[in-house]
Design a protein around this motif. Structure first.
Motif, PDB file in Angstrom:
ATOM      1  N   SER A  44       0.826  -1.211   0.000  1.00 24.80           N
ATOM      2  CA  SER A  44       0.000   0.000   0.000  1.00 24.80           C
ATOM      3  C   SER A  44       0.860   1.261   0.000  1.00 24.80           C
ATOM      4  O   SER A  44       0.547   2.234  -0.693  1.00 24.80           O
ATOM      5  N   VAL A  45       1.943   1.252   0.763  1.00 27.64           N
ATOM      6  CA  VAL A  45       2.848   2.404   0.809  1.00 27.64           C
ATOM      7  C   VAL A  45       3.505   2.608  -0.551  1.00 27.64           C
ATOM      8  O   VAL A  45       3.602   3.739  -1.041  1.00 27.64           O
ATOM      9  N   LEU A  46       3.959   1.524  -1.179  1.00 28.68           N
ATOM     10  CA  LEU A  46       4.580   1.634  -2.495  1.00 28.68           C
ATOM     11  C   LEU A  46       3.604   2.169  -3.538  1.00 28.68           C
ATOM     12  O   LEU A  46       3.955   3.023  -4.359  1.00 28.68           O
ATOM     13  N   ILE A  47       2.372   1.675  -3.518  1.00 33.14           N
ATOM     14  CA  ILE A  47       1.369   2.144  -4.471  1.00 33.14           C
ATOM     15  C   ILE A  47       1.073   3.628  -4.256  1.00 33.14           C
ATOM     16  O   ILE A  47       1.025   4.409  -5.203  1.00 33.14           O
ATOM     17  N   GLY A  48       0.894   4.029  -3.003  1.00 29.15           N
ATOM     18  CA  GLY A  48       0.619   5.436  -2.704  1.00 29.15           C
ATOM     19  C   GLY A  48       1.781   6.342  -3.067  1.00 29.15           C
ATOM     20  O   GLY A  48       1.589   7.413  -3.665  1.00 29.15           O
ATOM     21  N   ALA A  49       2.993   5.931  -2.708  1.00 23.61           N
ATOM     22  CA  ALA A  49       4.173   6.735  -3.034  1.00 23.61           C
ATOM     23  C   ALA A  49       4.361   6.834  -4.541  1.00 23.61           C
ATOM     24  O   ALA A  49       4.690   7.901  -5.069  1.00 23.61           O
ATOM     25  N   ASN A  50       4.140   5.729  -5.239  1.00 20.60           N
ATOM     26  CA  ASN A  50       4.284   5.730  -6.693  1.00 20.60           C
ATOM     27  C   ASN A  50       3.269   6.671  -7.340  1.00 20.60           C
ATOM     28  O   ASN A  50       3.616   7.437  -8.246  1.00 20.60           O
ATOM     29  N   ALA A  51       2.039   6.629  -6.879  1.00 18.58           N
ATOM     30  CA  ALA A  51       1.005   7.508  -7.444  1.00 18.58           C
ATOM     31  C   ALA A  51       1.337   8.973  -7.178  1.00 18.58           C
ATOM     32  O   ALA A  51       1.264   9.813  -8.090  1.00 18.58           O
ATOM     33  N   THR A  79       7.642  -1.591  -8.549  1.00 20.39           N
ATOM     34  CA  THR A  79       8.864  -2.066  -7.917  1.00 20.39           C
ATOM     35  C   THR A  79       9.443  -0.941  -7.065  1.00 20.39           C
ATOM     36  O   THR A  79       9.176   0.242  -7.309  1.00 20.39           O
ATOM     37  N   LEU A  80      10.225  -1.317  -6.100  1.00 15.42           N
ATOM     38  CA  LEU A  80      10.885  -0.328  -5.255  1.00 15.42           C
ATOM     39  C   LEU A  80      11.800   0.548  -6.107  1.00 15.42           C
ATOM     40  O   LEU A  80      11.888   1.752  -5.895  1.00 15.42           O
ATOM     41  N   TYR A  81      12.430  -0.040  -7.104  1.00 14.64           N
ATOM     42  CA  TYR A  81      13.343   0.705  -7.960  1.00 14.64           C
ATOM     43  C   TYR A  81      12.606   1.736  -8.815  1.00 14.64           C
ATOM     44  O   TYR A  81      13.137   2.817  -9.084  1.00 14.64           O
ATOM     45  N   GLY A  82      11.406   1.421  -9.249  1.00 13.05           N
ATOM     46  CA  GLY A  82      10.611   2.385 -10.002  1.00 13.05           C
ATOM     47  C   GLY A  82      10.226   3.584  -9.154  1.00 13.05           C
ATOM     48  O   GLY A  82      10.244   4.725  -9.629  1.00 13.05           O
ATOM     49  N   VAL A  83       9.887   3.326  -7.905  1.00 13.84           N
ATOM     50  CA  VAL A  83       9.541   4.418  -6.988  1.00 13.84           C
ATOM     51  C   VAL A  83      10.779   5.267  -6.713  1.00 13.84           C
ATOM     52  O   VAL A  83      10.706   6.504  -6.693  1.00 13.84           O
ATOM     53  N   ILE A  84      11.928   4.633  -6.532  1.00 13.66           N
ATOM     54  CA  ILE A  84      13.171   5.373  -6.286  1.00 13.66           C
ATOM     55  C   ILE A  84      13.539   6.217  -7.509  1.00 13.66           C
ATOM     56  O   ILE A  84      14.002   7.355  -7.375  1.00 13.66           O
ATOM     57  N   LEU A  85      13.308   5.685  -8.695  1.00 17.93           N
ATOM     58  CA  LEU A  85      13.576   6.438  -9.923  1.00 17.93           C
ATOM     59  C   LEU A  85      12.724   7.702  -9.968  1.00 17.93           C
ATOM     60  O   LEU A  85      13.231   8.792 -10.258  1.00 17.93           O
ATOM     61  N   LYS A  86      11.449   7.579  -9.669  1.00 18.03           N
ATOM     62  CA  LYS A  86      10.566   8.751  -9.680  1.00 18.03           C
ATOM     63  C   LYS A  86      10.965   9.748  -8.597  1.00 18.03           C
ATOM     64  O   LYS A  86      10.903  10.958  -8.803  1.00 18.03           O
ATOM     65  N   LEU A  87      11.384   9.250  -7.444  1.00 16.51           N
ATOM     66  CA  LEU A  87      11.849  10.138  -6.378  1.00 16.51           C
ATOM     67  C   LEU A  87      13.069  10.928  -6.849  1.00 16.51           C
ATOM     68  O   LEU A  87      13.179  12.123  -6.588  1.00 16.51           O
ATOM     69  N   GLY A  88      13.963  10.272  -7.561  1.00 15.76           N
ATOM     70  CA  GLY A  88      15.133  10.967  -8.100  1.00 15.76           C
ATOM     71  C   GLY A  88      14.750  12.049  -9.090  1.00 15.76           C
ATOM     72  O   GLY A  88      15.317  13.145  -9.083  1.00 15.76           O
ATOM     73  N   ILE A  89      13.776  11.766  -9.941  1.00 20.10           N
ATOM     74  CA  ILE A  89      13.315  12.760 -10.916  1.00 20.10           C
ATOM     75  C   ILE A  89      12.688  13.953 -10.207  1.00 20.10           C
ATOM     76  O   ILE A  89      12.931  15.107 -10.568  1.00 20.10           O
ATOM     77  N   VAL A  90      11.887  13.685  -9.183  1.00 18.04           N
ATOM     78  CA  VAL A  90      11.247  14.775  -8.437  1.00 18.04           C
ATOM     79  C   VAL A  90      12.299  15.615  -7.716  1.00 18.04           C
ATOM     80  O   VAL A  90      12.234  16.850  -7.731  1.00 18.04           O
TER      81      VAL A  90
END
Length: 89
Positions: free
Chosen positions: A7-14, A64-75
């Motif tokens: 749930s945290v990964l889905i929310g963070a990704n969104a 994936t955790l890596y996809g969320v980390i990638l988006k965090l890097g872009i932000v």
């Protein structure tokens, strides 16, 4: 994985996907595609990919955790380069 972590990964990704779309659209608004066509294509692809990730997150797709980390890097990059995009008003 536990359901809480999912749930945290889905929310963070969104959330991060929406921020990436906002940042990419701001970059697109500021550049002239005829002057920098490769840069314009890159930002269009980032915006389309982030919007697709948002749609998948809203449908319950587990990122994936890596996809969320990638988006965090872009932000974080967008905040460092154009912090005003995320400031209210």
């Amino acid at each position: 994985m536990s359901s809480t972590l999912i749930s945290v990964l889905i929310g963070a990704n969104a959330f991060l996907s929406v921020l990436v779309v906002i940042a990419a659209c701001d970059y697109l608004r500021r550049i002239r595609p005829m002057d920098a066509p490769l840069l314009a294509v890159a930002f269009y692809l980032v915006a389309i990919g982030a919007f697709g990730a948002f749609v998948l997150a809203m449908n319950g797709h587990v990122p994936t955790l890596y996809g969320v980390i990638l988006k965090l890097g872009i932000v974080l990059y967008a905040v460092a380069r154009r912090g005003h995009v995320f400031q209210p008003g």
